[in-house]
Design a protein around this motif. Structure first.
Motif, short mmCIF file in Angstrom:
data_model
loop_
_atom_site.label_atom_id
_atom_site.label_comp_id
_atom_site.label_asym_id
_atom_site.label_seq_id
_atom_site.Cartn_x
_atom_site.Cartn_y
_atom_site.Cartn_z
N UNK A 75 2.68 7.24 -0.67
CA UNK A 75 2.99 6.42 -1.83
C UNK A 75 2.40 5.02 -1.73
N UNK A 76 2.57 4.28 -2.82
CA UNK A 76 2.05 2.91 -2.87
C UNK A 76 3.07 1.94 -2.30
N UNK A 77 2.60 0.78 -1.87
CA UNK A 77 3.48 -0.29 -1.42
C UNK A 77 4.23 -0.88 -2.61
N UNK A 78 5.39 -1.47 -2.38
CA UNK A 78 6.06 -2.19 -3.46
C UNK A 78 5.15 -3.31 -3.99
N UNK A 79 5.32 -3.65 -5.23
CA UNK A 79 4.46 -4.65 -5.84
C UNK A 79 4.63 -6.04 -5.23
N UNK A 80 5.78 -6.29 -4.57
CA UNK A 80 6.00 -7.61 -3.97
C UNK A 80 5.71 -7.61 -2.47
N UNK A 81 5.00 -6.62 -1.98
CA UNK A 81 4.66 -6.57 -0.56
C UNK A 81 3.75 -7.74 -0.20
N UNK A 82 3.97 -8.39 0.94
CA UNK A 82 3.12 -9.51 1.34
C UNK A 82 1.67 -9.09 1.50
N UNK A 83 0.76 -9.95 1.08
CA UNK A 83 -0.66 -9.70 1.25
C UNK A 83 -1.08 -10.06 2.67
N UNK A 84 -1.82 -9.15 3.32
CA UNK A 84 -2.24 -9.36 4.70
C UNK A 84 -3.74 -9.65 4.74
N UNK A 85 -4.12 -10.71 5.43
CA UNK A 85 -5.52 -11.05 5.63
C UNK A 85 -5.83 -11.05 7.12
N UNK A 86 -6.78 -10.25 7.55
CA UNK A 86 -7.15 -10.17 8.95
C UNK A 86 -8.12 -11.32 9.26
#
Length: 205
Positions: free
Chosen positions: A63-74
């Motif tokens: 499934x997809x992540x929740x819409x309010x999931x934190x954005x991760x930048x490597x």
């Protein structure tokens, strides 16, 4: 055995993660490590008492992540990073404020590429978290003096409060030991006397 195949990697579920269902003939397998919205194939192989085997393939899309999931930048990914997934917790505050929202909290795990492979909504802010020797995850809830232990399916396995442990509080962090127990930080209230005019003061240590 249960083998999992995906575009980015394939793996075999270890026997310790295959649980026999009590009062039944079935088995329960908790499998984690899926990237969001990705296709996987499960190959389930069973062996009977006479040594005969039977295998079946099951296709599945995560499934997809929740819409309010934190954005991760490597920022950096190299050979010097520690092996295994990165487990972290996240809290959320209103713009311009530092106090976290009381009804939002997340525990998540990233793979070596910085992609989500596990996501658990705690519903409350978390202050400390650790992966336990049995594969479950334990965490402190902020301000609620609770220690919660969940499996990788998100089901609560155990929940303890400071009062149930005979402590005044649970705070900051805890440390799992090799024998499966925990070391926690707590506080104690002391009444100190001997002050001028026979005054006493309560001191927290």
């Amino acid at each position: 055995t249960v083998e999992v195949s995906g575009v980015e990697r394939s793996w075999t579920v270890v026997d310790e993660d295959i649980e026999h269902v009590e009062d039944g003939d079935g088995y329960r397998v908790v499998v984690a490590g899926f990237r969001p919205v990705s296709n996987y194939t499960f190959t389930v192989t069973t062996t009977d008492d006479e040594g005969g085997t039977d295998s079946r393939d099951v296709a599945w899309t995560s499934g997809a992540l929740p819409t309010d999931a934190p954005t991760v930048t490597v920022v950096h990914a190299g050979d010097d990073q520690a092996p295994g997934p990165l487990l972290f917790g996240a809290r959320r505050s209103e713009p311009g404020k530092t106090k976290p929202l009381n009804d939002w909290g997340v525990l998540a795990a990233l793979d070596a590429d910085g992609e989500y492979i596990w996501y658990h909504q705690t519903g409350v802010p978390v202050t400390a978290w650790h992966r336990m020797s049995d594969g479950t995850v334990a965490y402190f809830t902020a301000g609620l003096d609770r220690l919660i232990n969940v499996d990788l399916a998100g089901a609560i396995r155990n929940e303890l409060t400071a009062a149930e442990l005979g402590l005044d509080s649970l705070h900051h962090d805890f440390w799992p030991t090799k024998d499966g127990t925990l070391v926690v930080l707590s506080t104690a209230l002391h009444e100190i006397d001997g002050y001028p005019e026979d005054a006493t003061h309560n001191v927290v240590s």
